[in-house]
Design a protein around this motif. Structure first.
Motif, short mmCIF file in Angstrom:
data_model
loop_
_atom_site.label_atom_id
_atom_site.label_comp_id
_atom_site.label_asym_id
_atom_site.label_seq_id
_atom_site.Cartn_x
_atom_site.Cartn_y
_atom_site.Cartn_z
N PHE A 61 0.83 -1.20 0.00
CA PHE A 61 0.00 0.00 0.00
C PHE A 61 0.86 1.26 0.00
CE2 PHE A 61 -1.88 3.47 2.50
CZ PHE A 61 -2.94 3.79 1.69
N LEU A 62 1.94 1.25 0.78
CA LEU A 62 2.82 2.41 0.83
C LEU A 62 3.52 2.62 -0.52
CD1 LEU A 62 4.44 2.06 4.38
CD2 LEU A 62 2.54 3.53 3.66
N GLY A 63 3.81 1.52 -1.21
CA GLY A 63 4.37 1.63 -2.56
C GLY A 63 3.37 2.28 -3.51
N PHE A 64 2.10 1.87 -3.40
CA PHE A 64 1.05 2.47 -4.23
C PHE A 64 0.89 3.95 -3.89
CE2 PHE A 64 -3.40 3.86 -4.11
CZ PHE A 64 -3.68 3.89 -5.47
N LEU A 65 0.94 4.29 -2.59
CA LEU A 65 0.79 5.68 -2.17
C LEU A 65 1.90 6.55 -2.74
CD1 LEU A 65 -0.85 7.65 -0.44
CD2 LEU A 65 0.64 7.06 1.50
N THR A 66 3.11 6.03 -2.77
CA THR A 66 4.23 6.77 -3.35
C THR A 66 3.99 7.04 -4.83
OG1 THR A 66 5.79 5.77 -1.78
CG2 THR A 66 6.71 6.73 -3.78
N CYS A 67 3.47 6.05 -5.53
CA CYS A 67 3.16 6.22 -6.96
C CYS A 67 2.02 7.22 -7.16
CB CYS A 67 2.78 4.88 -7.58
SG CYS A 67 4.15 3.70 -7.68
N LEU A 68 1.04 7.21 -6.25
CA LEU A 68 -0.08 8.15 -6.36
C LEU A 68 0.40 9.58 -6.15
CD1 LEU A 68 -3.17 8.17 -6.79
CD2 LEU A 68 -3.42 8.16 -4.29
N ILE A 69 1.34 9.77 -5.23
CA ILE A 69 1.90 11.11 -5.01
C ILE A 69 2.65 11.57 -6.26
CG2 ILE A 69 3.61 12.41 -3.68
CD1 ILE A 69 2.87 10.62 -1.28
N GLN A 70 3.39 10.65 -6.89
CA GLN A 70 4.08 11.00 -8.13
C GLN A 70 3.08 11.37 -9.22
OE1 GLN A 70 7.49 11.15 -8.92
NE2 GLN A 70 6.78 11.95 -10.88
#
Length: 545
Positions: free
Chosen positions: A230-239
């Motif tokens: 989930f944190l990996g997805f969140l990082t991508c969403l911020i990008q």
């Protein structure tokens, strides 16, 4: 208003907008054609973030998270596009969403929105100049940094000072180069994935296969298990929230668009589909050409290789032993960066110009040259761009990160203000019995899109700097740059409201720029577009008008 200003056949008509202070007028010229606006909306958003910086998000979230995040965020851009298109096509004025916040919500919010968007756009100019120098170093680091910065800023001044037509034409052809690059890299991905490469390696969706790439397609980031994914997805969403934009750039052309009620709806309708094609498919391609755990990619990012050296595409080309193409990609990325910075100078200066029209900035910033260019607003924007020289005494990567942290929250806050302003606009129409069917352009799924965009962008504005709160990650500069604009916005709003004693607009009392709309109606009824003699311009009109 003298009718002589609207004589048939006068292509450089200036539509004068009456404002509170009658001594200050909008003297800009409507010279931006449909093809200019179409490509400005695309060109202002495609740059290093899509071709290079996206690789960092890939390594932290994996190809699945990257593709999912960019797909989801595109729906928020669609919602914002719907909100802006309906308001701006009906009221096509200079610096529209800043002035809408002023009239539809509260003059204090208009001041807050204007300063926020100006800081956002103005800070992106030195960001792109610094990035331009970095990309240039892909070939050589022998050119003095000072010389590179000075030349780039001089060219921005030339393109933005003399006439809006110069800006529109230059941005159109620079943006065409971006489109060629984006489409070319997607074609490169398709051809090489089915074996069209020197190694005859048919890699297909190998990077998504967990049996071939451990952890694919959803990588763990910081933590393990579901939380890590989930944190990996969140990082991508911020990008994605930093990378994908577009509707706001189209709206900023409203005050200088030729036949705005005809050209703007087309531009708004096409922006979402074209941007999602580039960004959604682009994020898919990035996750195909190179595995998220590729050692060469990780080393390129950690070593901050200049220019296209950190691009997943270039790393894939080098792995497949494809010559020359990396240099072509770097050249097109260089033109993309220059184009983006050029667009930011335009948007920042027009925002400052809009604030001056409303009396929220010195009147001198609302003065235009004989060519209809707000010359002093452009000068202030270029003066702020001198911050680019910070990289002379600091590491360029550090300077880039300063600007990224500063503007990410500002962009999201701007989107939240736009969507909230639309909701006020939507309910004011209802309260005053004005049917939306009377509008020249009506967007779909309203008011749902307004609520969806508001809550999504507002929440994401607070999420951007989340890593600073992790144990052992606290860093004061990172915290300040990540949340400075979120702290400054309420100060600007409350301060202006107290000092000026502004009033929150009631739906029943709201006005809709009646004088400005009447002037646009008269202009469109009597205006005849000038005939372009340029062969290249005719080609552009044919494909993008």
């Amino acid at each position: 208003m003298e009718n002589e200003k609207y004589e048939k056949g006068a292509p450089d008509v200036d539509v004068v907008s009456q404002i509170t202070d009658s001594s200050v007028h909008d003297q800009t010229h409507r010279k931006l054609k449909g093809r200019h606006i179409q490509l400005i909306g695309i060109g202002g958003t495609i740059g290093t973030a899509l071709f290079v910086q996206i690789g960092s998000a890939l390594t932290e979230g994996g190809p699945g998270s990257l593709f999912l995040a960019f797909t989801i965020w595109s729906t928020f851009i669609l919602a914002i596009n719907n909100c802006l298109s309906e308001m701006v096509t009906w009221i096509p004025i200079a610096s529209p969403f800043v002035r809408f916040a002023d009239s539809f919500v509260d003059p204090a919010l208009g001041f807050c929105a204007g300063i926020n968007f100006f800081i956002f756009e103005a800070a992106l100019v030195p960001f792109e100049v610094v990035a331009f120098n970095l990309v240039l170093q892909f070939w050589t680091d022998k050119i003095p940094i000072v010389a590179v910065i000075a030349i780039v800023l001089f060219l921005y001044a030339i393109l933005n000072v003399f006439a809006v037509g110069w800006y529109g034409e230059s941005e159109f052809w620079l943006a065409v180069g971006k489109v060629v690059l984006a489409v070319g890299l997607m074609a490169f991905t398709f051809v090489t994935m089915i074996g069209g490469n020197p190694l005859h390696d048919t890699y297909g969706f190998r990077s998504w296969d967990p049996s071939k790439v451990a952890g694919a397609p959803f990588a763990e980031h910081i933590k393990t298990g579901s939380l890590g994914r989930f944190l990996g997805f969140l990082t991508c969403l911020i990008q994605a929230s930093f990378t994908i934009a577009g509707p706001d750039y189209v709206s900023m052309t409203a005050g200088e668009a030729e036949l705005p009620r005809k050209t703007l709806p087309r531009a708004f309708n096409s922006v979402f589909y074209r941007l999602t094609t580039f960004f959604v498919l682009g994020s898919l391609c990035i996750g195909l050409v190179v595995p998220y755990s590729d050692q060469n990619l990780l080393e390129a990012l950690s070593d901050a290789k200049p220019g296209a050296g950190s691009s997943p595409y270039v790393i894939a080309m080098q792995r497949m032993e494809i010559p020359i193409l990396p240099h072509i990609v770097n050249a097109l990325i260089l033109s993309s960066i220059f184009s983006a910075g050029n667009g930011y100078v335009y948007c920042a200066s027009r925002t400052l110009f809009g604030l001056a029209l409303q009396g929220k900035m010195p009147k001198i910033l609302a003065r235009c040259s004989s060519n209809g260019v707000p010359i002093y607003s452009v000068a202030v924007t270029l003066a702020i761009a001198l911050l680019s020289f910070l990289q002379v005494s600091n590491n360029a990567a550090v300077v880039l990160q300063w600007f990224v942290n500063l503007v990410t929250a500002a962009q999201l806050l701007n989107y939240a203000i736009i969507s909230f302003t639309y909701l006020k606009f939507y309910y004011a129409l209802q309260a005053q019995g004005i049917p939306r069917e009377r509008l020249p352009h009506r967007s779909f799924w309203q008011p749902f899109c307004g609520y969806y965009a508001f809550f999504g962008t507002f929440i994401m504005a607070f999420v951007g700097g989340w890593t600073v709160f992790l144990p052992g990650n606290w860093d004061v500069p990172t915290f300040l740059f990540s949340y400075a604009m979120l702290g400054l916005a309420p100060v600007l709003f409350i301060g202006w409201k107290i000092v000026k004693g502004t009033t929150w607009q009631r739906a029943e009392d709201m006005t809709f720029f009646d004088k400005e709309r009447e002037q646009v109606d008269l202009y469109e009824d009597t205006h005849v577009s000038g005939i372009s003699s340029s062969r290249f311009a005719k080609i552009g009109d044919f494909f993008f008008a």
